[in-house]
Design a protein around this motif. Structure first.
Motif, short mmCIF file in Angstrom:
data_model
loop_
_atom_site.label_atom_id
_atom_site.label_comp_id
_atom_site.label_asym_id
_atom_site.label_seq_id
_atom_site.Cartn_x
_atom_site.Cartn_y
_atom_site.Cartn_z
N MET A 1 -12.28 -29.22 -29.52
CA MET A 1 -11.42 -28.46 -28.62
C MET A 1 -10.75 -29.43 -27.66
SD MET A 1 -12.87 -25.03 -26.80
CE MET A 1 -13.34 -23.86 -28.02
N GLU A 2 -9.42 -29.38 -27.60
CA GLU A 2 -8.70 -30.36 -26.76
C GLU A 2 -7.70 -29.65 -25.85
OE1 GLU A 2 -7.84 -34.39 -28.52
OE2 GLU A 2 -5.78 -33.74 -28.13
N PHE A 3 -7.65 -30.10 -24.62
CA PHE A 3 -6.75 -29.52 -23.62
C PHE A 3 -5.96 -30.64 -22.96
CE2 PHE A 3 -10.62 -26.98 -23.89
CZ PHE A 3 -10.12 -25.71 -24.09
N LYS A 4 -4.68 -30.35 -22.66
CA LYS A 4 -3.84 -31.34 -21.96
C LYS A 4 -3.33 -30.75 -20.66
CE LYS A 4 -2.18 -33.85 -26.00
NZ LYS A 4 -1.03 -34.15 -26.85
N ILE A 5 -3.54 -31.48 -19.57
CA ILE A 5 -3.02 -31.05 -18.28
C ILE A 5 -1.59 -31.60 -18.15
CG2 ILE A 5 -3.31 -31.20 -15.76
CD1 ILE A 5 -6.31 -31.46 -16.21
N GLU A 6 -0.61 -30.69 -18.15
CA GLU A 6 0.79 -31.12 -18.21
C GLU A 6 1.63 -30.60 -17.04
OE1 GLU A 6 1.58 -31.76 -22.88
OE2 GLU A 6 1.48 -29.66 -22.29
N HIS A 7 0.97 -29.89 -16.08
CA HIS A 7 1.72 -29.32 -14.96
C HIS A 7 0.98 -29.51 -13.64
CE1 HIS A 7 3.33 -27.13 -18.45
NE2 HIS A 7 4.47 -27.13 -17.76
N THR A 8 1.73 -29.46 -12.55
CA THR A 8 1.11 -29.39 -11.24
C THR A 8 0.51 -27.99 -11.06
OG1 THR A 8 3.17 -28.66 -10.23
CG2 THR A 8 2.76 -31.03 -10.24
N TRP A 9 -0.25 -27.81 -9.99
CA TRP A 9 -0.93 -26.52 -9.73
C TRP A 9 0.05 -25.35 -9.66
CZ3 TRP A 9 -0.05 -23.46 -5.40
CH2 TRP A 9 0.76 -24.04 -4.42
N ASN A 10 1.34 -25.66 -9.30
CA ASN A 10 2.34 -24.60 -9.16
C ASN A 10 3.39 -24.64 -10.28
OD1 ASN A 10 3.37 -27.00 -8.28
ND2 ASN A 10 4.26 -26.23 -6.38
N SER A 11 2.96 -25.15 -11.45
CA SER A 11 3.74 -25.05 -12.70
C SER A 11 4.92 -26.01 -12.83
CB SER A 11 4.24 -23.61 -12.93
OG SER A 11 3.16 -22.77 -13.21
N LEU A 12 4.98 -27.06 -12.04
CA LEU A 12 6.02 -28.07 -12.23
C LEU A 12 5.57 -29.08 -13.27
CD1 LEU A 12 6.97 -28.66 -8.48
CD2 LEU A 12 8.17 -27.23 -10.13
N PRO A 13 6.50 -29.61 -14.10
CA PRO A 13 6.09 -30.60 -15.11
C PRO A 13 5.68 -31.92 -14.46
CG PRO A 13 8.48 -30.29 -15.13
CD PRO A 13 7.93 -29.28 -14.18
N LEU A 14 4.78 -32.64 -15.12
CA LEU A 14 4.31 -33.93 -14.58
C LEU A 14 5.20 -35.07 -15.05
CD1 LEU A 14 0.45 -33.59 -15.13
CD2 LEU A 14 1.78 -33.15 -13.06
N SER A 15 5.19 -36.14 -14.27
CA SER A 15 6.03 -37.30 -14.60
C SER A 15 5.20 -38.42 -15.26
CB SER A 15 6.70 -37.83 -13.35
OG SER A 15 5.71 -38.18 -12.39
N HIS A 16 3.91 -38.16 -15.51
CA HIS A 16 3.07 -39.18 -16.16
C HIS A 16 2.45 -38.59 -17.43
CE1 HIS A 16 -0.63 -37.17 -14.85
NE2 HIS A 16 -0.09 -37.04 -13.65
N ASP A 17 1.82 -39.44 -18.23
CA ASP A 17 1.15 -38.97 -19.45
C ASP A 17 0.11 -37.92 -19.07
OD1 ASP A 17 2.62 -40.62 -21.05
OD2 ASP A 17 1.09 -42.19 -21.17
N PRO A 18 -0.05 -36.90 -19.91
CA PRO A 18 -1.01 -35.85 -19.56
C PRO A 18 -2.45 -36.35 -19.60
CG PRO A 18 -0.15 -35.48 -21.77
CD PRO A 18 0.65 -36.62 -21.18
#
Length: 199
Positions: A1-18
């Motif tokens: 099972m794999e999960f990727k964190i790709e957003h800030t807490w308020n749903s903005l996209p991240l600028s670094h690798d997940p």
């Protein structure tokens, strides 16, 4: 099972690798592997590597929460690239019933990335775990960044709202049988029996 964190807490996209969190079955529980960029900001907590550190959420950290959506009992696991960890059992939102539980946790790190492996025993998981979320924090001062696997949708953000990882209503369904197999049954936990008794 794999999960990727790709957003800030308020749903903005991240600028670094997940940040990637991988869960693998083990005999006595689950192996949680974190693969993440290493920001080295803020500096390391003043606690010994391999030991619990209360207040770890004020440092660079990746966190996983395993929840029983009915009882609001949940396991919070915090892992730091410098080797410290914090394991909390909560019975109700923000209501800690056990903390600084021991954890087998190993870290390997380069100047840009880190990998952490934590062995989570079944006794730490709340009975009938059925929801999950994961988070990451790094940076200092105004650059402090709060990230979420399942963030709060932008349309639901209130004015002046601050990040809060204990918004259990935003956690998503999580089925351990997908990891362990259909015939698997979650073992009973003496730790949680004690938590229940204390409430």
């Amino acid at each position: 099972m794999e999960f990727k964190i790709e957003h800030t807490w308020n749903s903005l996209p991240l600028s670094h690798d997940p940040i990637v969190i991988k869960l693998t079955p083990e005999n006595s529980g689950i192996l949680m592997e974190v693969s993440a960029p290493f920001f080295n900001d803020p500096p390391a907590p003043p606690g010994e590597a391999g030991k619990p550190f209360n207040g770890l959420w004020d440092y660079e950290v990746v966190e996983a929460f395993f929840l029983n959506g009915q009882t609001q009992q949940y396991l919070e696991v915090e892992l730091c690239p410098h080797g410290q960890h914090l394991v909390l059992l909560l019975s109700g939102r923000r209501k800690v019933c056990k903390q600084e539980l021991p954890l087998t946790f190993e870290v390997s790190r380069t100047s840009t990335n880190w990998i952490g492996k934590a062995h989570l025993p079944w006794s730490y998981f709340p009975p009938a775990t059925d929801k999950f979320n994961a988070f990451a924090i790094h940076g200092s001062g105004v650059d402090r960044t709060y990230e979420a696997l399942f963030p709060i949708p932008q349309l639901e953000i209130q004015k002046e709202q601050k990040p809060d990882f204990h918004r259990l209503e935003y956690f998503k369904r999580f089925n351990l049988k997908l990891l362990m197999g259909d015939a698997w049954k979650q073992p009973d936990s003496d730790l949680w029996a004690l938590c229940k008794h204390n409430n």
